[in-house]
Design a protein around this motif. Sequence first.
Motif, PDB file in Angstrom:
ATOM      1  N   THR A 138     -18.320  24.726 -14.768  1.00  0.00           N
ATOM      2  CA  THR A 138     -19.030  23.559 -15.297  1.00  0.00           C
ATOM      3  C   THR A 138     -18.076  22.656 -16.073  1.00  0.00           C
ATOM      4  OG1 THR A 138     -21.053  24.858 -15.431  1.00  0.00           O
ATOM      5  CG2 THR A 138     -21.001  22.835 -16.704  1.00  0.00           C
ATOM      6  N   GLY A 139     -17.211  23.261 -16.891  1.00  0.00           N
ATOM      7  CA  GLY A 139     -16.218  22.474 -17.628  1.00  0.00           C
ATOM      8  C   GLY A 139     -15.249  21.772 -16.693  1.00  0.00           C
ATOM      9  N   ALA A 140     -14.837  22.458 -15.632  1.00  0.00           N
ATOM     10  CA  ALA A 140     -13.927  21.846 -14.657  1.00  0.00           C
ATOM     11  C   ALA A 140     -14.599  20.669 -13.955  1.00  0.00           C
ATOM     12  CB  ALA A 140     -13.467  22.888 -13.645  1.00  0.00           C
ATOM     13  N   GLY A 166     -14.693  17.847 -16.360  1.00  0.00           N
ATOM     14  CA  GLY A 166     -13.342  17.283 -16.449  1.00  0.00           C
ATOM     15  C   GLY A 166     -13.008  16.435 -15.234  1.00  0.00           C
ATOM     16  N   LEU A 167     -13.415  16.891 -14.065  1.00  0.00           N
ATOM     17  CA  LEU A 167     -13.169  16.134 -12.840  1.00  0.00           C
ATOM     18  C   LEU A 167     -13.908  14.804 -12.859  1.00  0.00           C
ATOM     19  CD1 LEU A 167     -11.767  16.221 -10.081  1.00  0.00           C
ATOM     20  CD2 LEU A 167     -13.802  17.373  -9.178  1.00  0.00           C
ATOM     21  N   VAL A 168     -15.130  14.817 -13.363  1.00  0.00           N
ATOM     22  CA  VAL A 168     -15.889  13.573 -13.495  1.00  0.00           C
ATOM     23  C   VAL A 168     -15.152  12.612 -14.416  1.00  0.00           C
ATOM     24  CG1 VAL A 168     -18.026  12.559 -14.421  1.00  0.00           C
ATOM     25  CG2 VAL A 168     -18.134  14.570 -12.930  1.00  0.00           C
ATOM     26  N   LYS A 169     -14.644  13.138 -15.522  1.00  0.00           N
ATOM     27  CA  LYS A 169     -13.936  12.294 -16.496  1.00  0.00           C
ATOM     28  C   LYS A 169     -12.638  11.746 -15.910  1.00  0.00           C
ATOM     29  CE  LYS A 169     -12.518  12.216 -21.309  1.00  0.00           C
ATOM     30  NZ  LYS A 169     -13.430  11.243 -21.879  1.00  0.00           N
ATOM     31  N   VAL A 170     -11.858  12.615 -15.269  1.00  0.00           N
ATOM     32  CA  VAL A 170     -10.561  12.214 -14.707  1.00  0.00           C
ATOM     33  C   VAL A 170     -10.737  11.174 -13.596  1.00  0.00           C
ATOM     34  CG1 VAL A 170      -8.626  13.075 -13.310  1.00  0.00           C
ATOM     35  CG2 VAL A 170      -9.318  14.310 -15.344  1.00  0.00           C
ATOM     36  N   THR A 171     -11.757  11.344 -12.778  1.00  0.00           N
ATOM     37  CA  THR A 171     -11.979  10.402 -11.682  1.00  0.00           C
ATOM     38  C   THR A 171     -12.619   9.106 -12.145  1.00  0.00           C
ATOM     39  OG1 THR A 171     -14.128  11.376 -11.122  1.00  0.00           O
ATOM     40  CG2 THR A 171     -12.189  12.232  -9.949  1.00  0.00           C
ATOM     41  N   GLY A 172     -13.133   9.098 -13.370  1.00  0.00           N
ATOM     42  CA  GLY A 172     -13.761   7.894 -13.905  1.00  0.00           C
ATOM     43  C   GLY A 172     -15.113   7.586 -13.299  1.00  0.00           C
ATOM     44  N   MET A 185     -24.856  20.732  -6.944  1.00  0.00           N
ATOM     45  CA  MET A 185     -25.532  19.563  -6.373  1.00  0.00           C
ATOM     46  C   MET A 185     -25.551  18.401  -7.370  1.00  0.00           C
ATOM     47  SD  MET A 185     -27.226  19.849  -3.338  1.00  0.00           S
ATOM     48  CE  MET A 185     -27.618  21.119  -2.178  1.00  0.00           C
ATOM     49  N   THR A 186     -25.802  18.705  -8.627  1.00  0.00           N
ATOM     50  CA  THR A 186     -25.836  17.658  -9.647  1.00  0.00           C
ATOM     51  C   THR A 186     -24.455  17.030  -9.817  1.00  0.00           C
ATOM     52  OG1 THR A 186     -27.658  18.796 -10.751  1.00  0.00           O
ATOM     53  CG2 THR A 186     -26.455  17.154 -12.043  1.00  0.00           C
ATOM     54  N   ALA A 187     -23.430  17.871  -9.844  1.00  0.00           N
ATOM     55  CA  ALA A 187     -22.062  17.335  -9.903  1.00  0.00           C
ATOM     56  C   ALA A 187     -21.773  16.508  -8.661  1.00  0.00           C
ATOM     57  CB  ALA A 187     -21.058  18.475 -10.035  1.00  0.00           C
ATOM     58  N   GLY A 188     -22.272  16.963  -7.520  1.00  0.00           N
ATOM     59  CA  GLY A 188     -22.082  16.212  -6.287  1.00  0.00           C
ATOM     60  C   GLY A 188     -22.715  14.833  -6.335  1.00  0.00           C
TER      61      GLY A 188
END
Length: 179
Positions: free
Chosen positions: A37-39, A42-48, A132-135
Amino acid sequence: MTGLKDRVARLRRAYAPHEHRPLDGYLVGMATYATVTGALAGLVKVTGRPVPERVAVQDVVLVSIATHKLSRLLAKDAITSPIRAPFTRYDHPIGSGEVMEQVRDEGSNTRHAIGELLSCPFCLAVWVATGMTAGLVLAPRLTRLVATALTAVAASDFLQMGYAVAQQAAEGDHDEHTD
């Protein structure tokens, strides 16, 4: 580390003195979930990628049904049993292409906990819904496409079951008329 293992062993004995509960395996599972979940965050943040203030109701419904189907498919479907086989043991078929499995007790507590997770659609749903939510944030079009396919399969499953019940009822009525 030995002190921590001793404390976990004492806690396990106090928590469930007459039943094996792999608390340290559950801790590994929770830590893995938190890391994943943290990763993803982080991916959401890094990708903007922008995080929506609200999720559309239709996305919630779509992801809910798709989560149900994918969780069941992973946890119970006969075709996905090779994924579960290292952690579970086949017990018997339960109909509609699904199987019942028992968690393997031999091996590590982590193996036991993974077996419980992989054979429980309710437990897997948390992981699937998180993905799915992250997707929806990271790849919304692809996620909606996959969720739509899973939702269609779930709807088809219910229609197949409804058809089978209607067919049995009709055959039962037919048998009554021939008596």
